[in-house]
Design an enzyme around this catalytic site. Structure first.
Site, mmCIF file in Angstrom:
data_model
loop_
_atom_site.group_PDB
_atom_site.id
_atom_site.type_symbol
_atom_site.label_atom_id
_atom_site.label_comp_id
_atom_site.label_asym_id
_atom_site.label_seq_id
_atom_site.Cartn_x
_atom_site.Cartn_y
_atom_site.Cartn_z
ATOM 1 N N VAL A 37 -4.260 6.066 -4.537
ATOM 2 C CA VAL A 37 -5.597 5.232 -4.791
ATOM 3 C C VAL A 37 -5.690 3.985 -5.457
ATOM 4 C CG1 VAL A 37 -5.888 6.391 -7.281
ATOM 5 C CG2 VAL A 37 -7.936 5.997 -5.715
ATOM 6 N N CYS B 218 13.720 -0.083 -7.571
ATOM 7 C CA CYS B 218 12.598 -0.235 -6.313
ATOM 8 C C CYS B 218 11.749 -1.348 -6.549
ATOM 9 C CB CYS B 218 11.791 1.061 -6.406
ATOM 10 S SG CYS B 218 11.062 1.081 -4.849
ATOM 11 N N MET C 285 6.045 0.312 2.837
ATOM 12 C CA MET C 285 7.551 0.166 2.972
ATOM 13 C C MET C 285 8.074 1.563 3.353
ATOM 14 S SD MET C 285 8.735 -2.218 -0.237
ATOM 15 C CE MET C 285 8.217 -0.964 -1.251
ATOM 16 N N SER D 124 -3.201 1.401 -5.130
ATOM 17 C CA SER D 124 -3.200 0.242 -4.349
ATOM 18 C C SER D 124 -4.342 0.024 -3.329
ATOM 19 C CB SER D 124 -1.841 0.265 -3.457
ATOM 20 O OG SER D 124 -1.850 1.509 -2.646
ATOM 21 N N MET E 258 0.866 -1.271 -0.073
ATOM 22 C CA MET E 258 -0.007 -0.111 0.019
ATOM 23 C C MET E 258 0.603 1.383 -0.010
ATOM 24 S SD MET E 258 -3.047 -1.254 2.467
ATOM 25 C CE MET E 258 -4.284 -0.066 1.871
ATOM 26 N N SER E 259 0.894 1.811 -1.133
ATOM 27 C CA SER E 259 1.734 3.154 -1.295
ATOM 28 C C SER E 259 1.169 4.204 -0.784
ATOM 29 C CB SER E 259 2.070 3.477 -2.902
ATOM 30 O OG SER E 259 0.614 3.797 -3.444
ATOM 31 N N GLY F 17 -0.827 -2.085 -7.030
ATOM 32 C CA GLY F 17 -1.559 -1.402 -7.904
ATOM 33 C C GLY F 17 -1.233 -1.044 -9.081
ATOM 34 N N CYS G 223 10.835 9.455 -5.600
ATOM 35 C CA CYS G 223 10.242 9.798 -4.288
ATOM 36 C C CYS G 223 11.183 10.286 -3.379
ATOM 37 C CB CYS G 223 9.722 8.255 -3.728
ATOM 38 S SG CYS G 223 11.173 7.112 -3.382
#
Length: 363
Positions: A15, A105, A36, A17, A11-12, A129, A203
């Protein structure tokens, strides 16, 4: 024993994920969510809410997991991320290439570390996702990575490093959906992140200022040097060779009577060569660290469509094995700004045949 109806949802905080988690729960899987933690905002000197994996993303993921009645935890992979992603990112730029940290990643974090963790929890699948599809070929038994049905969101290019074992234990519930459908469903479910913007930046490099990140991270200063024309004449001063990428036109600050582009760099001499756009085109290059998905190994020259940038349209090329994980690639027509460090991904229609890292562009 690993439970085949068990899934770890990556889950990032976005929306995509979140809706992927909803579908897994809806289809009867026992699900646990995780985010993570790959870095801390203070570690990179920024506070940015439009990159993934920030504290706000963790809060959003946690709230969606609570709404879906799903156990949730945060995994701290900051040390692995520094070594495998951030420091490699810097090394490639310093050597004159252009890295692709999102691919790394996926390779070293999402489908390596997370899969290990899932199996420790006796969960069979890792779920993300991503907009891509996985199917098993009935004849060969191999798992195939395929493009998403929504070609405007397809992310298969960034997933070419996946192994057969990883593909067998991964699910992409959104591969057959369009982004608008996903947002509409998130709205119906009243998810906190239903209208959240997609992350745009790398990121750990908010606002795209990767040189500032590198200087803050390493403590180095990348000194100015000479712009050269194609004859080797000095035509101006640049602000540090790491700041420029092949094909770049904006931000050069050169007045040469016609548009010029970055068409070469020497990190040893700290020079950046500029020239007309025609100088950017080439047909042949060497790629290394090849990962084959559609078959075990390439043992003869073959024809595929390939691309060397995420947004590029695939182009026909002849791919010849060189041994030791390397191939020679020759496009039928010259392509713009083929860049060392970027990914070559090969396709057969909508199937990802395999891919690797561009090592050297050939004259």
């Amino acid at each position: 024993m690993i439970e085949k109806k068990g899934a770890l949802i990556a889950m990032s905080g976005g929306v995509d994920s979140s809706v992927a988690a909803y579908f897994m729960k809806k289809n009867g899987y026992y699900c646990e969510g995780t985010t993570m933690r790959l870095y801390r905002n203070e570690d990179i000197g920024r506070c940015n809410f439009r990159s993934c994996c920030s504290q706000r993303d963790i809060d959003d993921a946690s709230e969606v997991a609570f709404q879906l009645d799903m156990p949730y935890e945060v995994l701290d992979f900051t040390m692995d991320f520094r070594e495998k992603i951030m420091e490699k990112f810097i090394r490639i730029y310093e050597s004159g290439g252009t890295p692709n940290p999102c691919i790394d990643c996926n390779r070293y974090m999402k489908f390596d570390k997370l899969l290990q963790f899932a199996h420790e929890k006796n969960l069979y699948y890792v779920v993300t996702g991503h907009y891509a599809r996985i199917e098993q070929d009935r004849t060969s038994g191999r798992y195939l990575l395929k493009k998403a049905l929504d070609d405007t969101k397809d992310q298969s290019y960034a997933l070419y490093t996946m192994t057969q074992n990883q593909l067998a234990h991964t699910m992409f519930p959104l591969g057959s959906l369009r982004k608008q459908e996903v947002r509409e469903l998130a709205d119906e479910l009243d998810f906190v992140n239903a209208r959240k913007h997609d992350s745009q930046d790398i990121c750990f490099v908010p606002q795209g200022d990767y040189t500032k990140f590198m200087e803050e991270y390493t403590g180095k200063h990348y000194p100015p040097g000479d712009f050269l024309d194609q004859m080797g004449n000095i035509v101006g001063q640049h602000m540090g060779a790491v700041r420029y990428t092949l094909g770049q036109r904006k931000g050069l600050g050169l007045a040469m009577g016609e548009p010029v582009y970055v068409c070469g760099k020497s990190m040893e001499e700290n020079t950046v060569t500029v020239g007309p756009e025609s100088a950017l085109y080439s047909k042949a290059f060497i790629a290394e660290d090849m990962n084959w998905i559609a078959f075990e190994e390439l043992d003869k020259p073959m024809r595929f469509r390939g691309k060397t940038r995420y947004r590029q349209q695939e182009q026909w090329a002849t791919v010849s094995p060189l041994g030791k994980g390397q191939v020679r690639v020759e496009f039928d027509t010259p392509q713009r700004a083929i860049t060392p460090g970027q990914a070559l991904v090969l396709y057969d229609e909508d199937v990802v045949v395999g891919g690797g890292t561009i090592l050297e562009v050939l004259s």
